[in-house]
Motif scaffolding. Sequence first.
Motif, PDB file in Angstrom:
ATOM      1  N   ALA A   1       0.759  -1.190   0.077  1.00 36.68           N
ATOM      2  CA  ALA A   1       0.069  -0.158  -0.022  1.00 36.68           C
ATOM      3  C   ALA A   1       0.820   1.246   0.176  1.00 36.68           C
ATOM      4  O   ALA A   1       0.576   2.097  -0.533  1.00 36.68           O
ATOM      5  CB  ALA A   1      -0.897   0.016   1.160  1.00 36.68           C
ATOM      6  N   GLU A   2       2.016   1.392   0.832  1.00 41.53           N
ATOM      7  CA  GLU A   2       2.934   2.396   0.877  1.00 41.53           C
ATOM      8  C   GLU A   2       3.588   2.601  -0.461  1.00 41.53           C
ATOM      9  O   GLU A   2       3.670   3.693  -0.974  1.00 41.53           O
ATOM     10  CB  GLU A   2       4.002   2.123   1.726  1.00 41.53           C
ATOM     11  N   ASP A   3       4.082   1.339  -1.127  1.00 40.94           N
ATOM     12  CA  ASP A   3       4.552   1.519  -2.571  1.00 40.94           C
ATOM     13  C   ASP A   3       3.320   1.996  -3.568  1.00 40.94           C
ATOM     14  O   ASP A   3       3.603   3.018  -4.369  1.00 40.94           O
ATOM     15  CB  ASP A   3       4.837   0.272  -3.017  1.00 40.94           C
ATOM     16  N   LEU A   4       2.158   1.775  -3.462  1.00 35.67           N
ATOM     17  CA  LEU A   4       1.089   2.244  -4.257  1.00 35.67           C
ATOM     18  C   LEU A   4       0.835   3.631  -4.156  1.00 35.67           C
ATOM     19  O   LEU A   4       0.698   4.313  -4.996  1.00 35.67           O
ATOM     20  CB  LEU A   4      -0.188   1.367  -4.111  1.00 35.67           C
ATOM     21  N   PHE A   5       0.768   4.018  -2.669  1.00 35.77           N
ATOM     22  CA  PHE A   5       0.447   5.399  -2.401  1.00 35.77           C
ATOM     23  C   PHE A   5       1.686   6.402  -3.088  1.00 35.77           C
ATOM     24  O   PHE A   5       1.563   7.352  -3.749  1.00 35.77           O
ATOM     25  CB  PHE A   5       0.493   5.700  -0.979  1.00 35.77           C
ATOM     26  N   GLN A   6       2.975   5.868  -2.840  1.00 35.93           N
ATOM     27  CA  GLN A   6       3.967   6.480  -3.509  1.00 35.93           C
ATOM     28  C   GLN A   6       4.136   6.654  -5.083  1.00 35.93           C
ATOM     29  O   GLN A   6       3.987   7.690  -5.345  1.00 35.93           O
ATOM     30  CB  GLN A   6       5.352   6.266  -2.825  1.00 35.93           C
ATOM     31  N   GLU A   7       3.743   5.645  -5.700  1.00 36.64           N
ATOM     32  CA  GLU A   7       3.859   5.529  -7.333  1.00 36.64           C
ATOM     33  C   GLU A   7       2.773   6.470  -7.546  1.00 36.64           C
ATOM     34  O   GLU A   7       2.683   7.197  -8.656  1.00 36.64           O
ATOM     35  CB  GLU A   7       3.618   4.097  -7.592  1.00 36.64           C
ATOM     36  N   THR A   8       1.486   6.327  -6.889  1.00 33.25           N
ATOM     37  CA  THR A   8       0.430   7.341  -7.329  1.00 33.25           C
ATOM     38  C   THR A   8       0.649   8.499  -7.228  1.00 33.25           C
ATOM     39  O   THR A   8       0.464   9.365  -8.320  1.00 33.25           O
ATOM     40  CB  THR A   8      -0.950   6.794  -6.581  1.00 33.25           C
ATOM     41  N   CYS A   9       1.335   9.150  -6.120  1.00 32.68           N
ATOM     42  CA  CYS A   9       1.572  10.505  -6.016  1.00 32.68           C
ATOM     43  C   CYS A   9       2.661  11.008  -7.161  1.00 32.68           C
ATOM     44  O   CYS A   9       2.481  11.936  -7.642  1.00 32.68           O
ATOM     45  CB  CYS A   9       2.268  10.651  -4.629  1.00 32.68           C
TER      46      CYS A   9
END
Length: 166
Positions: free
Chosen positions: A32-40
């Motif tokens: 989820a952290e990875d996804l959040f960072q990639e989305t941003c």
Amino acid sequence: MNNVPDINQNLEAYRERLSRLCINLCKNYSDAEDLFQETCFRAFRYYSKYDPKRDFENWIVKICVNTYKTELRKKYLFRMKQFETEDEHDLFFSLIPDREGESEEYRMLIETINNLPEKYRIVVVLRFFNDYSEERVAKMLGIPRGTVKSRLNKAKKLIREVMKNG
């Protein structure tokens, strides 16, 4: 014209909802952290193409869902975690949240939802775990509202079958 403050304000306004969506999609905090960072990261990269007349939340959720489907999902499905030592193994599993207080029925429901085909799971997560309306989900995913309703109904049917037989 510098758009950076605008995107920072927009991301901050939707940070909590976006992070909750990432957790619901990925099923674990690390991904989820990875996804959040990639989305941003993608939001920053493509912000010059964002039309301010359109809803920012729909735009960022669409980026998040598409990022999940294309990149992180592949990593999640095909990754094999190798542990160097038994201590590393034990530490990894000690970080998994305690689910002791959850009922067996609730765990089965979550597992059933997690095992739904992706197109059904995503609409269930957006509608019921993130509380978006069917119309909002349709706009976020770029599909007709009728398709969202159909997928939700099919997902409910699949969930009921598993829960009844489980």
